[in-house]
Design an enzyme around this catalytic site. Sequence first.
Site, PDB file in Angstrom:
ATOM      1  N   CYS A  77     -10.390   8.964 -33.413  1.00  0.00           N
ATOM      2  CA  CYS A  77     -10.266   7.650 -34.247  1.00  0.00           C
ATOM      3  C   CYS A  77     -10.718   6.397 -32.615  1.00  0.00           C
ATOM      4  O   CYS A  77     -12.229   6.333 -33.181  1.00  0.00           O
ATOM      5  CB  CYS A  77      -8.447   7.791 -33.855  1.00  0.00           C
ATOM      6  SG  CYS A  77      -7.971   6.432 -34.368  1.00  0.00           S
ATOM      7  N   HIS A 136      -7.129  12.073 -37.083  1.00  0.00           N
ATOM      8  CA  HIS A 136      -6.795  12.561 -36.061  1.00  0.00           C
ATOM      9  C   HIS A 136      -7.050  13.964 -37.119  1.00  0.00           C
ATOM     10  O   HIS A 136      -5.626  14.535 -37.084  1.00  0.00           O
ATOM     11  CB  HIS A 136      -5.464  12.850 -36.161  1.00  0.00           C
ATOM     12  CG  HIS A 136      -5.934  11.329 -35.271  1.00  0.00           C
ATOM     13  ND1 HIS A 136      -5.863  10.887 -33.564  1.00  0.00           N
ATOM     14  CD2 HIS A 136      -5.354   9.702 -35.521  1.00  0.00           C
ATOM     15  CE1 HIS A 136      -5.673   9.690 -33.848  1.00  0.00           C
ATOM     16  NE2 HIS A 136      -5.667   8.856 -34.805  1.00  0.00           N
ATOM     17  N   GLU A 178      -6.932  17.492 -35.005  1.00  0.00           N
ATOM     18  CA  GLU A 178      -5.577  18.079 -34.106  1.00  0.00           C
ATOM     19  C   GLU A 178      -4.601  17.981 -34.646  1.00  0.00           C
ATOM     20  O   GLU A 178      -3.457  18.501 -34.036  1.00  0.00           O
ATOM     21  CB  GLU A 178      -5.733  17.048 -32.797  1.00  0.00           C
ATOM     22  CG  GLU A 178      -5.136  15.789 -31.756  1.00  0.00           C
ATOM     23  CD  GLU A 178      -5.439  14.216 -32.856  1.00  0.00           C
ATOM     24  OE1 GLU A 178      -6.784  14.417 -33.168  1.00  0.00           O
ATOM     25  OE2 GLU A 178      -5.091  12.776 -32.451  1.00  0.00           O
TER      26      GLU A 178
END
Length: 531
Positions: free
Chosen positions: A382, A508, A510
Amino acid sequence: MAKFIFVTGGVTSSLGKGILAASLGKLLQTRGLKVTIQKFDPYINVDPGTMNPYEHGECYVTEDGAETDLDLGHYERFLGVHTSQANNVTTGKIYQEVINRERRGDYLGKTVQVIPHITDEIKRRMLLLGNSDQYDIILTEIGGTVGDIESLPFIEAIRQLKWQLPKEDYLVIHLTLVPYLASAKELKTKPTQHSVKELQSYGVNPHIIVCRTEHPLGNDRKKKIAEFCNVDYNSVIESLDAETIYDVPLNLKKEKLDEIVLEKFGYTNLPDTNLIEWNAFLQRYKFPKKEINIGLIGKYVELKDAYISIYESFIHAGAKNECKVNVIPLSSEEINKNNIQEKLAHFDGIFVAPGFGQRGIDGKILTIQYAREKNIPFFGVCLGMQVAVIEFAKNVLNLEDANSTEMKQHCKNPVIDLMQEQKTIVNMGGTMRLGAYTCHIKENTLAHQIYGATHISERHRHRYEFNSNYLQQFIDNGMVASGINPDSNLVEIMELPSHKFFIGVQFHPELKSTILQPHPLFSAFVKACLS
Ligand code: GLN
């Protein structure tokens, strides 16, 4: 009809209600039940999206674009099942709904009150996920500690639900602390007794008490807690401090928590838990064959919770590579031209974190330049990707005053710019580009090699984007836009093929890495750092 388990907390905060809920959920899931977990938070913010990470840790984003509490990340990572808007409710959301209804005149002249109007809305939300036959078990974690003024309406709603739900569909678990007094060399049960009494004074009798403790409780103490707190002897569960959060399901299994829950719910003949894959993960995680150091360059580095999903993703990716990944947080504000070598030289790879605002940007630019020029594996997420673009624009394209308009509104070369649809937005809450969007991956790129697919979907949380007016210049100078949103043409992935491993993503990843399914980008990055 789904069955409901409510998890409350007593004595102190930070006892790990989220991990308890996720661990119990996992045990029940591997017995063949369809499980989801939701969290009710007592604060007045409508969601944690507008909160500073220092206040609340990471803001976890769901597929459908809800900005939620970080515990939802644990739920998803443990269960491997998506959560949604409905899985995180705050006092703010409840009041917003009730006040909107009042303004519409829906209450037909009645005085609107905490009981019944607020508690009715809480109950409606608590039962919402049970309306479809999607789940057998719905675990509900109540944020905060019993006795807090702000969580009272939630506790009252749980009390009322006892009369609304069939007896065999309703269960309350109270998580509490049994502290160890070093000077007396003794475990003390009194705080637990008091906290259960407090809960009982609101009319809620827990069915199961889970005791966090540093030392084994022993049967006598369990018996004492059971008798003083009015629960069955077998329903006092010890939760010894665990080496890792991934040991908690195994510890709770040893204490037969899943069996007790199933018995109280009247389930018979369910298969035993199956933790083969889970144990295989633990084995790889605890006995790694190699070790690497990754620098996590960000601005909320003092607080681990601010980047919790990133740390967790590195654990998943490390286990997959049978490698211990030491993620070393480093504040980008501390990095400058004079100390950069000393600060970064010992890293096998460099990760630049997501974030907002100008603070620490210069250190991130220097860091990325260092990684790019020294051929050190780089992964930016990001804002990390956006800064990689700025760095390349400044140092390779020689674009004077290249920047993001987030950092400098009227810069000469806005290589990162506010998305068109964001330009008219005034309310800051819940208005970023949020949730899952598809991305088309270019063949014969690093991204394609990593994903092994041409169409992927990832979650987002941003307002700014790569300014495509500059794309040709980037391409001409060796950067590749390897991921593009097929509908909006927004650049999702940038990479440098000439480099050992250099990739930045607007989304993202994650948020989608789970214990049993590590995210391919994190796994590939760890692998690159190893070689
Ligand atoms: N601040 C940047 C944006 O809004 C990046 C956001 C992020 O890193 N999550 O686009």
